[in-house]
Design an enzyme around this catalytic site. Structure first.
Site, short mmCIF file in Angstrom:
data_model
loop_
_atom_site.label_atom_id
_atom_site.label_comp_id
_atom_site.label_asym_id
_atom_site.label_seq_id
_atom_site.Cartn_x
_atom_site.Cartn_y
_atom_site.Cartn_z
CE LYS A 1 -27.34 10.69 -8.88
NZ LYS A 1 -28.47 10.07 -8.20
CE1 TYR B 1 -24.13 8.95 -8.03
CE2 TYR B 1 -24.18 6.88 -6.81
CZ TYR B 1 -24.82 8.00 -7.29
OH TYR B 1 -26.14 8.21 -7.03
CE1 TYR C 1 -33.68 11.28 -6.70
CE2 TYR C 1 -34.87 12.71 -5.20
CZ TYR C 1 -33.72 12.02 -5.54
OH TYR C 1 -32.62 12.08 -4.73
CB VAL D 1 -31.66 10.12 -0.76
CG1 VAL D 1 -30.27 9.90 -0.18
CG2 VAL D 1 -32.63 9.08 -0.29
N1 GLU Z 1 -26.50 7.66 -2.56
C1 GLU Z 1 -27.67 7.57 -3.27
C2 GLU Z 1 -27.66 6.55 -4.40
O1 GLU Z 1 -26.96 6.56 -5.31
C3 GLU Z 1 -28.08 8.91 -3.79
C4 GLU Z 1 -29.49 8.90 -3.77
C5 GLU Z 1 -30.13 10.21 -3.99
O2 GLU Z 1 -29.87 11.18 -3.30
O3 GLU Z 1 -30.99 10.24 -4.87
O4 GLU Z 1 -28.41 5.67 -4.42
#
Ligand code: GLU
Length: 581
Positions: A196, A325, A377, A395
């Protein structure tokens, strides 16, 4: 074999305290005799005492101990030159590079093209000058965190669920390209949410901050990363939550490089990452991509909700936007390559190992600002408070940490805590900032409870020596008193081993000599490069009173005698320390 055992079995670089280059003061502070080239100096340091050759292994292991690696693109000419010499020796050659012997001319010709980097390394001009000392501590943190067995591996898709909870890797890369890695640092993992800040950086780079932030905010959401929520302007809260990252993906499909086919756009993002990593490993995991797409109800819901609220810049194909994405989340790195990506962010967008300006410094500043407040987060606020560094977790257990203007770190360990951050990764960061003053708000000048491994410590030291010797030569005892009060080492010497006492004695400043001997307790008879003591200097320039005073201290028994407290050290001088340093 355990990591520790593996490390023990590895050929260790030269013991830094014993290695001759380490104590070469003329390399620290510049060449005394400018007619001697750096190449010659290095040859003289590493050449074998009785023979006219040096052994390449001795030179290289000292070079690697500064943090450089033999795979560093900036040293490719050196490595090629050495290999060529070895090949030319053919069957009768030494077998491996380590045993290769070079005469002066061969050595000078081999290092000539990379001499600037090599000489910076040996002059300890990298951001972390005592690199091995620093990485010894990193290694310690690694083992402390390895013991942790809490946390749960993400299980929403089978590819992540199958990952071993034992994986644990730590890599770092400084803004000067010094590298260190330990643990599972070559195993690929998907970057997931660590993509991101990277896609956000690309969007900033391509469109500028003003355009990007017309569509997405800069506030922490205070909610789950994938929550169905927008801010009061009906925009995603920031680019590091899912809504914001979907928006960045939509930029890729609309505002950025319109002319490109989707496949080229994927290549475009991947090549950005590859450049940020200095050409190191960046891959793509198709199974993870397919699984992400299969388990995407929440992300689909978010995308529809955003479309309903007119978040996207233009009419877009939602499926393509989501696919893009997921593709970004499914790109792979390993700790090693991710640490270079983090170092590129630490270095204002210039990759330290290639010098490639991948991102604009302003784009990087914006990315780091949001990583600082929104990267971890629901733990972002606490992380900013306790660790105080820009970071982003994913994640998969990856954690990208940036120490701006110093270094980048990649941590990877799949078990996650309740907020979704790698348990070992978080603990490592806490250990790091409890020992080193890397927290953004650690005070670098006055705080004393943490270590500072950065180079400016040396620059300050260099400055101290110059100022101290200057005041000794000028007979400025008041200035010397201030140096003493502020903790300057009054016994330190310049590259000729001349101390403050030598200079004060040569100039006949009896009060300075008295101050140094009586209140600072400096040794009365240090020897300079030419074998001269302060007393010799005093006699040479006919300062007999000074010579007698020094002699009286030389006659004293060398019992550790506490220096007398300087009565003038308190009171008014104390107030002015700050203005001097
Ligand atoms: N592939 C995950 C999603 O979009 C990414 C999650 C993450 O790493 O926070 O839900």
């Amino acid at each position: 074999m355990s990591d520790k055992e593996k490390m023990k079995n590895e050929k260790k670089p030269l013991n830094r305290q014993n290695s001759s280059w380490y104590n070469m003061s003329f390399l620290d502070y510049g060449e005394k005799d400018s007619s001697i080239s750096v190449e010659d100096l290095l040859y003289d340091i590493f050449k074998h005492n009785d023979a006219d050759h040096l052994v390449v292994g001795d030179f290289l292991s000292a070079l690697w101990s500064t943090g450089l690696r033999n795979t560093d693109p900036r040293l490719s000419e050196l490595m090629q030159n050495l290999q060529k010499i070895q090949q030319d020796l053919g069957r009768d050659g030494p077998g491996n590079l380590e045993n290769l012997k070079l005469n002066r001319d061969q050595f000078k010709a081999s290092i000539n093209e990379n001499i600037v980097l090599v000489s910076r390394a040996f002059r300890r001009q990298f951001v972390i000058p005592e690199f091995e000392e620093f990485t010894d501590k990193i290694e310690k943190f690694y083992y402390t965190c390895k013991e942790i067995d809490t946390g749960k591996v993400a299980a929403y898709i089978p590819q992540l669920e199958r990952m071993s909870p034992n994986y644990w890797g730590v890599s770092l890369c400084t803004i000067d390209g010094q590298r260190f890695s330990i643990g599972d640092v070559k195993i690929p993992f998907t970057i997931q949410s660590c993509s991101k800040p990277l896609t956000y950086a690309i969007a900033l780079n391509e469109l500028g901050s003003e355009v990007v932030h017309r569509y997405v905010g800069q506030e922490p959401s205070g909610r789950m990363f994938n929550e169905l929520i927008l801010d009061h302007n009906k925009r995603p809260h920031n680019p590091l939550v899912n809504a914001g990252a979907l928006l960045t993906s939509s930029f890729m499909l609309t505002l950025i490089r319109r002319e490109m086919a989707l496949s080229d756009k994927f290549e475009f993002v991947k090549s950005f990452l590859k450049r940020m990593s200095g050409g190191e490993f960046v891959g793509f995991n198709n199974a993870v991509f397919l699984s992400e797409r299969e388990n995407a109800d929440r992300n689909y819901a978010l995308a529809f909700y955003m479309r309903e609220n007119k978040c996207f810049p233009e009419k877009i194909n939602l499926r393509e936007c989501l696919d893009f994405y997921f593709q970004c989340c499914s790109m792979e790195v390993d700790c090693e390559s991710m640490s270079v990506i983090a170092a590129t962010l630490a270095n204002g967008g210039i990759c330290p190992t290639t010098g490639d300006q991948v991102l604009k410094p302003d784009s990087v500043r914006d990315v780091l600002s949001l990583m600082h407040s929104c990267g971890m987060y629901d733990y972002s606020g606490q992380f900013a408070f306790t660790v105080g560094l820009p970071a982003k977790s994913g994640v998969c257990g990856g954690l990208l940490v940036v120490i701006p203007n110093v270094l980048g770190i990649a941590l990877w360990s799949p078990p996650l805590d309740q907020s979704g951050n790698s348990v070992r990764g978080i603990e490592f960061c806490k250990e790091l900032v409890s020992m080193f003053n890397f927290h953004r708000y650690d005070n670098l000048k006055h705080a004393v409870n943490k270590q500072d491994p950065r180079r400016h410590k040396y620059e300050t030291k260099g400055l101290n020596i110059v100022s101290l010797l200057f005041s000794a030569a000028a007979g400025d005892v008041t200035a010397m008193r201030r140096y003493k009060l502020s903790g300057v080492d009054m016994t330190q010497s310049d590259y000729d081993n001349r101390t403050a006492l030598h200079l004060a004695a040569a100039e006949g400043h009896v009060d300075c000599v008295d101050f140094l001997l009586k209140y600072c307790g400096v040794p009365p008879n240090p020897v300079d490069r030419w074998g001269q003591t302060p007393k010799d200097e005093a006699l040479r320039f006919n300062h007999s009173a000074v010579a007698e005073l020094i002699q009286s201290y030389m006659d004293k028994k060398p019992i550790a005698e506490e220096p007398v407290e300087d009565p003038k050290a308190k009171s008014k001088d104390q107030g002015s320390i700050g203005s001097i340093f």
